[in-house]
Design a protein around this motif. Structure first.
Motif, mmCIF file in Angstrom:
data_model
loop_
_atom_site.group_PDB
_atom_site.id
_atom_site.type_symbol
_atom_site.label_atom_id
_atom_site.label_comp_id
_atom_site.label_asym_id
_atom_site.label_seq_id
_atom_site.Cartn_x
_atom_site.Cartn_y
_atom_site.Cartn_z
ATOM 1 N N GLN A 157 0.823 -1.200 0.000
ATOM 2 C CA GLN A 157 0.000 0.000 0.000
ATOM 3 C C GLN A 157 0.866 1.263 0.000
ATOM 4 N N LEU A 158 1.886 1.271 0.837
ATOM 5 C CA LEU A 158 2.765 2.436 0.909
ATOM 6 C C LEU A 158 3.483 2.674 -0.411
ATOM 7 N N ARG A 159 4.048 1.603 -0.973
ATOM 8 C CA ARG A 159 4.771 1.767 -2.230
ATOM 9 C C ARG A 159 3.830 2.242 -3.336
ATOM 10 N N SER A 160 2.634 1.698 -3.368
ATOM 11 C CA SER A 160 1.697 2.081 -4.417
ATOM 12 C C SER A 160 1.344 3.566 -4.309
ATOM 13 N N CYS A 161 1.063 4.023 -3.098
ATOM 14 C CA CYS A 161 0.719 5.437 -2.928
ATOM 15 C C CYS A 161 1.898 6.342 -3.213
ATOM 16 N N GLU A 162 3.060 5.944 -2.737
ATOM 17 C CA GLU A 162 4.233 6.784 -2.947
ATOM 18 C C GLU A 162 4.604 6.888 -4.423
ATOM 19 N N TYR A 163 4.678 5.750 -5.084
ATOM 20 C CA TYR A 163 5.046 5.771 -6.498
ATOM 21 C C TYR A 163 3.982 6.476 -7.342
ATOM 22 N N GLY A 164 2.705 6.283 -6.984
ATOM 23 C CA GLY A 164 1.661 6.988 -7.722
ATOM 24 C C GLY A 164 1.790 8.492 -7.602
ATOM 25 N N ALA A 165 2.113 8.970 -6.393
ATOM 26 C CA ALA A 165 2.290 10.405 -6.210
ATOM 27 C C ALA A 165 3.491 10.922 -6.990
ATOM 28 N N LEU A 166 4.567 10.150 -7.019
ATOM 29 C CA LEU A 166 5.742 10.581 -7.772
ATOM 30 C C LEU A 166 5.450 10.639 -9.268
ATOM 31 N N MET A 167 4.751 9.644 -9.770
ATOM 32 C CA MET A 167 4.420 9.655 -11.201
ATOM 33 C C MET A 167 3.490 10.815 -11.540
ATOM 34 N N ASN A 168 2.557 11.143 -10.646
ATOM 35 C CA ASN A 168 1.702 12.315 -10.866
ATOM 36 C C ASN A 168 2.513 13.606 -10.821
ATOM 37 N N ALA A 169 3.501 13.646 -9.936
ATOM 38 C CA ALA A 169 4.329 14.844 -9.849
ATOM 39 C C ALA A 169 5.127 15.052 -11.125
ATOM 40 N N ILE A 170 5.619 13.960 -11.731
ATOM 41 C CA ILE A 170 6.360 14.081 -12.992
ATOM 42 C C ILE A 170 5.448 14.620 -14.081
ATOM 43 N N LYS A 171 4.162 14.227 -14.055
ATOM 44 C CA LYS A 171 3.207 14.733 -15.047
ATOM 45 C C LYS A 171 2.721 16.146 -14.718
ATOM 46 N N MET B 251 7.512 0.144 13.144
ATOM 47 C CA MET B 251 6.898 1.275 12.446
ATOM 48 C C MET B 251 5.660 1.712 13.217
ATOM 49 N N ALA B 252 5.613 3.011 13.482
ATOM 50 C CA ALA B 252 4.467 3.539 14.226
ATOM 51 C C ALA B 252 3.241 3.555 13.344
ATOM 52 N N PRO B 253 2.059 3.321 13.903
ATOM 53 C CA PRO B 253 0.843 3.312 13.090
ATOM 54 C C PRO B 253 0.491 4.717 12.643
ATOM 55 N N PRO B 254 -0.235 4.870 11.570
ATOM 56 C CA PRO B 254 -0.640 6.201 11.112
ATOM 57 C C PRO B 254 -1.645 6.815 12.062
ATOM 58 N N PHE B 255 -1.693 8.134 12.052
ATOM 59 C CA PHE B 255 -2.596 8.863 12.927
ATOM 60 C C PHE B 255 -3.901 9.112 12.176
ATOM 61 N N GLY B 256 -4.923 8.376 12.484
ATOM 62 C CA GLY B 256 -6.225 8.619 11.897
ATOM 63 C C GLY B 256 -6.402 7.920 10.570
ATOM 64 N N ASN B 257 -7.574 8.023 10.007
ATOM 65 C CA ASN B 257 -7.895 7.383 8.748
ATOM 66 C C ASN B 257 -7.443 8.207 7.552
ATOM 67 N N ASN B 258 -7.396 9.539 7.701
ATOM 68 C CA ASN B 258 -6.998 10.394 6.591
ATOM 69 C C ASN B 258 -5.483 10.575 6.583
ATOM 70 N N TYR B 259 -4.789 9.476 6.712
ATOM 71 C CA TYR B 259 -3.328 9.522 6.803
ATOM 72 C C TYR B 259 -2.751 9.780 5.425
ATOM 73 N N ASN B 260 -1.847 10.753 5.336
ATOM 74 C CA ASN B 260 -1.216 11.100 4.063
ATOM 75 C C ASN B 260 0.251 10.712 4.126
ATOM 76 N N ILE B 261 0.708 10.029 3.117
ATOM 77 C CA ILE B 261 2.050 9.448 3.173
ATOM 78 C C ILE B 261 3.144 10.465 2.983
ATOM 79 N N PHE B 262 2.821 11.615 2.380
ATOM 80 C CA PHE B 262 3.866 12.600 2.124
ATOM 81 C C PHE B 262 3.926 13.695 3.184
ATOM 82 N N SER B 263 2.812 14.031 3.818
ATOM 83 C CA SER B 263 2.801 15.098 4.810
ATOM 84 C C SER B 263 1.983 14.637 6.002
ATOM 85 N N PRO B 264 2.587 13.974 6.976
ATOM 86 C CA PRO B 264 1.822 13.350 8.066
ATOM 87 C C PRO B 264 1.296 14.379 9.042
ATOM 88 N N GLN B 265 0.369 13.881 9.852
ATOM 89 C CA GLN B 265 -0.152 14.726 10.908
ATOM 90 C C GLN B 265 0.958 15.034 11.902
#
Length: 1009
Positions: free
Chosen positions: A634-648, A819-833
């Protein structure tokens, strides 16, 4: 009345079941017990004989031990003979009743009947304890000088038992043993040679034990020469050589001839004795060289007796300091043994050859000049060990043929020997044989073979292409069983090779993946990684004309080498193959994780060559696992997707936090999807998906050596918690003057050019991956981290491995990493709470509200607290909330990033604890990305770091910008003696440029922190 022995045997044989046999034995045992209880002396010898038969069948017979003692004391020879036989079989040396036989043994040793004395000597040779040996040694020694050969040979065996139990008596009987070697009787000769061999072994063990007790440094050879016993026996070497030569020239002797060989048992015993005497003694070895050559050339090998003599002769030649010709002769004898059809002879030949080569190699490692080139045999002359190794190379074909033997033990011994045979001249041929055997060998042996092949390839490879080709072939055969070292080494070799070899490796791995059924996990890992890194090379055709191999044997038809060619592939075809491999139900999660990285990198590699459908397909393949149950996927998918969107040029907004919206890269703006991605973000995203840097093994080795030297220097270090002098106020800069301590010894923790890290330093990096914290153990960081991904993952300390095994780029995170768990359900992988504030910080922040007078709690209040016995619990809690005032300590300022530490005391009753809040200030006009802070503390300081509130530092002063902080809790166990010091390394990306800065922060108030 009990049965006779023959009747008992008939009844036992007549039993058809085991139950019937047990019934017969139980009934007869009961009758024997009754006879023992009633003292029926006339049947005592018969009962003991029946007990011996029961003992042979495995039934308990301990109740008849005393009956044996009574028979031994009988004056009649038939009863005495049965008693001695029962005593030797039914009793052991641990039996308590054995001490009762000492007096009977002494009486029988003094008997005029030689047969009675012989029975006593046999019993001593089998059952004598240390006490019995001391008591009966004089009587045994008297029989060593007896005029009867029958007693002399039995006395030699009994004396060997006595000296084994009492090694301190060896020197007392040396002269007697030496005189017996001139005996003309065959039985006396073979027993006295056995006695001499046993005496030498026991004397060596006794001297070694004394040397260990007294702490003396006694080596095997020198310690043996200093022994009086060994010195006396060394003078008998000419006599032993003469005796062995007489046996070889002796004609037919019907009394001692076995298979046409004259007295083979005596020859083997003499060769064994010569081997012990000739070890580490050049003079004795020179005296026996001629007779050893005569034995090796004149012994017939058609019978097993001759093979036994030759085998013992080979062992003697290899053990003594023989000349080159004898060693070559010994290797040739073992080579003939390999052609024998008897598996036992072939087994001992392979075992002996492997042991000889291994001993020669250990001599090379120890600096023995007489075996300077044994490991490879590259030079075909010079010394004995090298000549033996060269002779062994001539039998290489025979050894390789043993790999096809049906017997697994023969194949394993041949495999061990082949590892020792490999050198730079035959590495290609022998490695091919090893790969062929890898196909047929049992699966449980494949992992070890793969590791050994890797070592051979790493050490003797003729060129990079052959090395990579061999490793890929091995992964194709045994990728399921090979360990991660083989996989990572293959990837490292490919990454360090030329562009042409990378293209060849990628094409071949893609073909292997397409043809494989998905079971070879090692091939999947390496192939997917290689396709992701060098997938653009698959879009071009490739051809290679291999040169004519110099390893083709003379006489074979040498054909022209076949040209290796691969067609250019379409981007969609490459994606199809990788997708097909990863969608199989047998595909492991680790392969799917690497496939995500592969798809993300292929999206960048095919940006200019693929059509829009293929690029969009890669985007969907990456984003397919955004809802996966596997956190890593899940982490890799979100991270790589964001990077590919950033390139576009597409930036995704995260959920609003306290009414303020930010994009995932730290900028403010409206919600939803924005097209406003800066060029800095695009370049950073492209850099993240670029090719992995090449591993510099020379740099790694140099750093490792520097670190090892620094750890052994033993210099004074302010980070050493020993009994050092008390430190004064430390200057705020690392460049201290005079004799003041500094922190330069910690430079190589962060990859600097300073000295090595002190072993007492605990590095506590806190990894920042999307706001999750990874608490790393106190380990020594690696120089190059192949697994550091685009989100600044911390380097993972790999286990120590042989240098030839390569760098493990597929190693898992450390066992202690959490690894610490994410804070809340709206956890963002690039800019955490932001991290939740600690209780201590909450209490400190509320202190101003509670204290209406605004007074701060002085340090003296905590000291005087024990005097205020009447204070109430509520008042105590109020005083706890009133902490000392904050102290701001400047950290550093470098290329637009300024770090300050706000220091507070959370506990008024424990001044050693402190909370440092690092505040990151961005003075540039663009956000700073990939913030990563590492801190090292001295040994006397313990530290706990929390993750930063964000890995992106926005421009300070903006309306929507929020400050980035990181909390550090420290405990100075030597407060008042030594001050707090921090070694800080900060890593971040400023306007597309990677920035690393290391400094020392030591400006904390003296005596308070």
């Amino acid at each position: 009345m009990s049965l006779k022995l023959r009747d008992l045997i008939r009844q036992v044989r007549a039993c058809k079941t085991a139950a019937e046999e047990r019934a017969v034995i139980a009934k007869e045992s009961a009758m024997i017990r009754t006879a023992i209880r009633e003292e029926q002396e006339q049947y005592r010898h018969r009962n003991v004989a029946k007990l011996l038969f029961m003992h042979m069948l495995g039934y308990p017979t301990h109740f008849g031990q005393l009956e044996c003692m009574k028979l031994v004391a009988s004056p009649h020879f038939p009863e005495k003979r049965i008693g001695y036989l029962g005593m030797m079989l039914l009793l052991s040396e641990q039996a308590d009743v054995l001490m009762l036989a000492t007096n009977s043994l002494k009486n029988d040793l003094n008997s005029d009947n030689r047969f009675i004395a012989g029975l006593a000597l046999c019993a001593i040779g089998n059952l004598a304890t240390s006490d019995m040996s001391r008591d009966l040694a004089p009587e045994v020694d008297k029989h060593l000088g007896s005029s009867k050969p029958y007693l002399r040979k039995k006395a030699c065996l009994a004396m060997a038992r006595c000296l084994t139990k009492c090694p301190e008596m060896v020197e007392d009987f040396v002269d007697r043993v030496v005189s017996l070697l001139n005996d003309r009787t065959h039985g006396v000769l073979i027993t006295v040679v056995q006695l001499m061999t046993r005496v030498l072994v026991m004397d060596r063990e006794h001297n070694d034990a004394e040397a260990m007790t007294t702490g003396a440094a006694m080596t095997g050879g020198e310690g043996a020469v200093d022994s009086p016993c060994r010195t006396a026996f060394l003078r008998l070497v000419p006599s032993l050589v003469k005796l062995l030569r007489n046996l070889l020239s002796m004609g037919y002797s019907p009394d001692h001839d076995v298979g046409g060989i004259s007295d083979p048992f005596l020859q083997v015993q003499i060769l064994t004795l010569l081997r012990i005497l000739g070890a580490n003694n050049a003079k004795a070895s020179e005296e026996m060289n001629d007779v050893l050559a005569q034995v090796a050339t004149n012994t017939e090998t058609s019978k097993n007796a001759g093979n036994a003599i030759l085998y013992e002769c080979v062992q003697t030649i290899m053990a003594v300091e023989s000349d080159d010709g004898l060693r070559v002769l010994a290797v040739n004898i073992l080579g003939r043994f390999l052609l024998n059809r008897d598996n036992n002879i072939r087994y001992v030949a392979l075992n002996t050859l492997a042991r000889c080569i291994a001993e020669g190699r250990s001599a090379v490692d120890g600096g023995d000049a007489a075996a300077a080139s044994v490991e490879g045999g590259d030079d075909a002359g010079g010394n004995g060990a090298n000549t033996a190794a060269s002779a062994l190379q001539r039998h290489r074909t025979t050894v390789v043929d043993c790999l096809r033997d049906p017997d697994i033990s023969i194949r394993q011994r041949a495999l061990e020997l082949i590892y020792h045979l490999v050198n730079r001249d035959n590495v290609e041929a022998l490695t091919a044989e090893l790969l062929n055997y890898l196909v047929l060998c049992p699966r449980e042996h494949r992992s070890d073979i793969c590791t050994r092949v890797l070592r051979v390839v790493d050490r003797y490879s003729p060129d990079d292409r052959w090395r990579v080709d061999t490793l890929i072939t091995m992964l194709t055969i045994a990728g399921r069983e090979c360990n991660p070292n083989v996989q990572s080494s293959t990837a490292v070799y490919i990454s360090r090779s030329s562009e042409d070899l990378r293209a060849y490796s990628t094409h071949r791995l893609l073909k292997a993946l397409r043809d494989d059924d998905g079971s070879q996990r090692g091939l999947l890992n390496v192939g997917i990684w290689c396709i992701g890194e060098y997938g653009d090379l698959l879009l071009r055709s490739y051809s290679y004309d291999p040169p004519v191999s110099s390893s083709i044997p003379v006489g074979e038809a040498s054909t022209a080498p076949t040209t290796v060619s691969f067609m250019a592939l379409e981007p969609s075809a490459v994606v199809d193959i990788v997708e097909c491999v990863t969608t199989r139900h047998t595909c492991k999660v680790e392969a799917k994780q690497r496939a995500l990285t592969c798809f993300a990198k292929l999206r960048e590699r095919f940006a200019d060559a693929a059509d829009d459908d293929t690029l969009e397909r890669l985007q969907k393949l990456v984003e397919r696992h955004e809802g996966s149950h596997s956190l890593e996927l899940q982490l890799r998918s979100c991270e790589y997707g964001a990077l590919m969107n950033a390139i576009k040029g597409v930036s995704i907004k995260r959920a609003p936090v306290q009414g303020v919206e930010e994009d995932i890269f730290g900028g403010g703006g409206g919600g939803g999807v924005s097209e406003g991605v800066s060029e800095t973000v695009k370049s950073a995203a492209k850099e993240a998906l670029a090719r992995m840097p090449v591993v510099d093994f020379k740099l790694m080795q140099r750093k490792r050596e520097e670190r090892s030297e620094a750890m052994t220097m033993g210099g004074k270090d302010p980070f050493d918690g020993g009994n050092d002098a008390a430190m004064g106020v430390v200057a705020p800069r690392s460049s201290s003057v005079g004799g003041e301590p500094n922190l330069l010894d910690l430079d190589d923790i962060f990859g600097g050019e300073g000295g090595g890290a002190s072993p007492s330093v605990a590095l506590a990096p806190v990894a920042k991956q999307n706001g999750s914290s990874i608490a790393a153990a106190a380990v020594t960081p690696s120089d190059v981290d192949l697994l550091s991904d685009i989100f600044s993952m911390p380097p993972v300390a790999a286990p120590a491995a042989p240098a030839s095994a390569g760098f493990d780029m597929f190693s898992q995170p450390a066992a202690g990493a959490t690894m610490a768990p994410p804070f809340g359900n709206n956890y963002n992988i690039f800019s955490p709470q932001p991290a939740a504030p600690s209780p201590a910080a909450s209490m400190s922040s509320s202190a101003g509200v509670i204290d209406i007078f605004g007074a701060t709690a002085p340090a003296a209040m905590s000291v005087a607290a024990p005097l205020q016995a009447s204070i109430t619990p509520a008042a105590s809690m109020a005083s706890v909330g009133s902490t000392s005032s904050e102290v701001t300590v400047p950290g550093f300022s470098h290329q637009g990033l300024t770090v300050e530490f706000q220091c507070t005391k959370p506990d008024t009753w424990n001044k050693q604890n402190s909370v440092l809040i690092a505040k990151f200030i961005n003075t540039t006009d663009a956000p700073l990305y990939g913030l990563h802070l590492q801190v090292a503390v001295p040994k006397y300081v313990t530290m706990e770091m929390k993750p930063p509130t964000s890995t992106t530092v926005p421009v300070s002063g903006g309306s929507s910008a929020k400050g980035v902080t990181q909390t550090i809790s420290v405990t100075n166990t030597m407060l008042g003696t030594k001050n707090l010091m921090l070694k800080v390394k900060a890593s971040f990306t400023s306007k597309g440029t990677k920035v690393d800065h290391t400094t020392t922060c030591s400006g904390f108030p003296a005596g308070q922190y």
